[in-house]
Design an enzyme around this catalytic site. Structure first.
Site, PDB file in Angstrom:
ATOM      1  CB  THR A 163       4.908  -1.101  11.205  1.00 39.15           C
ATOM      2  OG1 THR A 163       3.965  -1.998  11.016  1.00 39.15           O
ATOM      3  CG2 THR A 163       5.042  -0.490  12.675  1.00 39.15           C
ATOM      4  CG  ASP A 164       7.847   1.421   6.792  1.00 42.18           C
ATOM      5  OD1 ASP A 164       6.944   1.915   6.633  1.00 42.18           O
ATOM      6  OD2 ASP A 164       8.766   1.977   7.478  1.00 42.18           O
ATOM      7  CB  SER A 172       9.555  -6.264   4.043  1.00 43.41           C
ATOM      8  OG  SER A 172      10.519  -5.108   3.900  1.00 43.41           O
ATOM      9  NE  ARG A 173       2.141  -2.426   4.619  1.00 42.54           N
ATOM     10  CZ  ARG A 173       1.819  -2.618   5.945  1.00 42.54           C
ATOM     11  NH1 ARG A 173       2.939  -2.163   6.838  1.00 42.54           N
ATOM     12  NH2 ARG A 173       1.065  -3.504   6.346  1.00 42.54           N
ATOM     13  CB  ILE A 174      11.109  -1.391   2.448  1.00 45.14           C
ATOM     14  CG1 ILE A 174      11.017  -0.596   3.767  1.00 45.14           C
ATOM     15  CG2 ILE A 174      12.424  -0.972   1.717  1.00 45.14           C
ATOM     16  CD1 ILE A 174      10.334   0.848   3.321  1.00 45.14           C
TER      17      ILE A 174
END
Length: 505
Positions: free
Chosen positions: A318-319, A344-346
Site C-alpha cells: 500500500t501507499d 502517507s507515501r504520497i
C-alpha cells in the site's frame, strides 16, 4: 435458436464450501458451475481427474452423485449504477428489501489492473474531514492507505466519518463488509441512514455465517462495482472492513482444498490474493476518463503486532498506513492515530497549499511534545520556562487534533484552527476554551464572513490578504470568548458574595 456448449459432471465429494466434481474435461479457473436449482459455484482448482468448485450460493444441499453443469461463461458479477443507495450481497442481490436491481453490465471479478500508461500521478486530495489525517497524513484520490489497529480502537468509525465527509463532494462511497456480525452491520446501516450516506453510497455485505466463498469474493465484487463508476470518470472511495477476515476465509478454503499451509497456516499465495486487488486502485488519465478509485483496507491486529503475516504483507503493497493505537484510544485521544507509526507515501503533494502552509511543522511539533511530556514525567524537579512554554503549546495542539465521532471538519475549519495555533493566538486560552474554539470557529466564520471561506475553497490557498481576513475572524471570535469568560467570572463572583453574605447572617 443459439447453440450453447455445456459439460456435465458428477459430484464426487462435498467438504464444507468445496465440492469435488469428476467428468469435466475443459476447465478454466473462475468458470461458472451450476448445481440443481439456483446453486452456483466457481472453479477454483482442477487436475486431470477432478475439478474443485467453490460454492458461492447454495439454494439446496449438494449431495454426492448430483449433476454439475458447466458452460463457457466465466463467473462475472452483475453491476449497475442503480446499486447507488442500496445494500447488496456479492451476487448483486438486494439485502435491503427494496426490490430487484436489474444489472447494466456483467464485469469480471478478477480483471487486469489499469496499466502504468493508463494512470496519472496522484495529486488531488481526498478530504477526509479528520484533522490529524488531512494535516499530517494526507490521502490522495487513487491512493491505497491501510488502516491498522487492535480490536475496538475505532477503525470502522474512522472510515464512516470519512464517508460522512464526502457528502456533496461528488465521491461515490462503497463500504464492503467482510465477516461482520449482523449487530455490527446494523450499526453501520443506521449510520448510513442517519447521515444520508445512501445518497452517494453503496454497501456490499458478506456477513458472518455466510459461506466462506462469499467472504472471499466480497472485496473483488466491491472493486468491480467501483470500476463501473471510475470508468465513467467518477471518483470512488472503497472501504474494506476487514482484510483480516478475508484472509481467514481464504485460509479456510485453502485448507479444505488441501493446499500446503505456510506461515500462520496461510497458503503461499496469500500475498497474491490481496496484491491483485489492491493494484486496481488508480487515478486514471484523461484519455481513460480521469476517474479515480481510492482504497482504505482495514486490518485487525493482535495486541498491536505489526509483524503478523497479513499486516506486513499489506504494509508492503500500500501507499502508507494509519496505525490506530490502543493506548491513545484508552487515553481518550480520538481518533487514536499514532503519528509515529503512521505514514502517507504520497505525502504533502496532494494537500491543499493552504493546509500545507499551516501544517508543515505539526508532525515535528507533536513528536517533540510527546518526548517532552515523557521526560517531564521522569524528572522530579521543575521545568524551565522554555520547556513549560513548549509543553503548553503541545497541549494546545493535542487538544486541537482530538475529534468527536461523526463530526468531520471542513478543510476551511482546519485552516482556521491551525492558522490560529501557528500564530500563537490560542496560548492564553484554557483547555476547556480550546475545545469550545475548535467546535465553534468554523460556524462563527461562516456566519460572519462566508465570502472569505468561499475564496479559500476556490483557491485552496491563501495570500496575505485572505490570511489577514482569517486572522481578523479568529480574533473576533476570541473577543467573544473572552467576553463570555468575563461574564462567567462575574457570575461566579456574585454567587460567592451571595454565599458569604448568607453565611454572615
Amino acid at each position: 435458436m443459439s447453440l450453447q456448449y455445456k459439460e456435465f459432471g458428477l459430484v464426487k465429494a462435498v467438504r464444507g464450501c468445496i465440492v469435488t466434481i469428476k467428468g469435466l474435461e475443459h476447465c478454466i479457473n473462475g468458470q461458472l458451475i451450476r448445481f440443481g436449482y439456483g446453486t452456483l459455484g466457481m472453479i477454483i482448482g482442477f487436475s486431470e481427474d477432478e475439478t474443485q468448485v467453490l460454492i458461492v450460493k447454495e439454494q439446496e444441499p449438494i449431495k454426492t452423485g448430483d449433476t454439475a453443469t458447466m458452460t463457457l461463461e466465466p463467473f462475472n458479477v452483475p453491476v449497475s449504477s442503480k446499486y447507488l443507495g442500496r445494500m447488496v450481497n456479492v451476487l448483486g442481490e438486494p439485502l435491503d428489501g427494496l426490490g430487484v436491481i436489474p444489472p447494466e453490465v456483467y464485469l469480471p471479478i478478477f480483471p487486469e489492473a489499469p496499466s502504468i500508461l493508463e494512470r496519472e500521478i496522484i495529486k488531488e486530495t481526498l478530504e477526509t474531514g479528520i484533522k490529524i489525517i488531512d494535516t499530517i497524513i494526507p490521502i490522495g484520490k487513487g491512493q491505497r492507505e491501510l488502516i491498522l489497529g487492535d480490536k475496538m480502537t475505532g477503525k470502522t468509525t474512522l472510515c464512516t466519518d470519512i464517508i460522512i465527509n464526502q457528502k456533496g463532494k461528488n465521491v461515490i462511497c462503497i463500504y464492503c463488509s467482510i465477516g461482520k456480525s449482523k449487530a455490527a452491520m446494523s450499526r453501520v446501516v443506521e449510520l448510513f441512514k442517519k447521515f444520508d450516506m445512501f445518497d452517494y453510497g453503496i454497501i456490499v455485505a458478506a456477513m458472518a455465517g455466510q459461506p466462506p466463498g462469499q467472504m472471499y469474493l466480497a472485496p473483488y465484487v466491491a472493486s468491480s462495482i467501483g470500476e463501473l463508476f471510475m470508468n465513467q470518470g467518477r471518483d470512488v472511495l472503497v472501504i474494506f472492513d476487514d482484510f483480516t477476515k478475508h484472509a481467514w476465509a481464504y485460509r479456510e478454503i485453502s485448507l479444505i482444498l488441501g493446499r500446503p499451509p505456510g506461515r500462520e497456516s496461510y497458503p503461499g499465495d496469500v500475498f497474491y490474493l490481496h496484491s491483485r486487488m489492491i493494484e486496481r486502485a488508480a487515478k486514471l488519465n484523461k484519455e481513460k476518463g480521469g476517474g479515480s478509485m481510492t482504497f482504505l483496507p482495514i486490518v485487525e491486529l493482535l495486541e498491536g503486532d505489526l509483524t503478523g503475516y497479513v499486516p506486513s504483507n499489506l504494509v508492503s503493497m500500500t501507499d502508507g498506513q494509519l496505525y490506530l493505537s490502543a493506548q491513545l484510544f484508552n487515553d481518550a485521544f480520538k481518533p487514536a492515530v499514532g503519528i509515529g507509526l503512521s505514514v502517507s507515501r504520497i505525502g504533502s503533494k496532494v494537500q491543499w497549499p493552504a493546509i500545507k502552509k499551516v501544517s508543515k511543522t505539526l508532525r515535528l511539533e507533536y513528536v517533540r511534545f510527546e518526548e517532552l511530556q515523557r521526560l517531564s514525567r521522569l524528572k522530579a524537579s521543575g521545568q524551565s520556562e522554555e520547556t513549560e512554554r513548549e509543553l503548553g503549546k503541545g497541549k494546545i495542539l493535542y487538544e486541537l487534533l482530538k475529534q468527536d465521532r461523526d463530526k468531520p471538519v471542513p478543510m476551511e475549519g482546519e485552516v482556521l484552527m491551525f492558522l490560529a495555533h501557528n500564530k500563537g493566538l490560542l496560548e492564553d486560552l484554557e483547555m476547556g476554551e480550546i475545545a469550545i474554539f475548535k467546535e465553534e470557529i468554523y460556524d462563527f466564520a461562516f456566519k460572519r464572513n462566508p465570502e472569505v471561506l468561499q475564496k479559500l475553497r476556490a483557491k485552496r490557498d491563501f495570500d496575505e490578504g485572505i490570511e489577514q481576513e482569517l486572522i481578523f475572524l479568529i480574533n473576533d471570535y476570541l473577543k467573544v470568548l473572552m467576553e463570555k469568560r468575563a461574564a462567567e467570572g462575574q457570575e461566579q463572583e456574585a454567587a460567592v458574595q451571595e454565599i458569604t453574605i448568607s453565611a454572615n447572617k
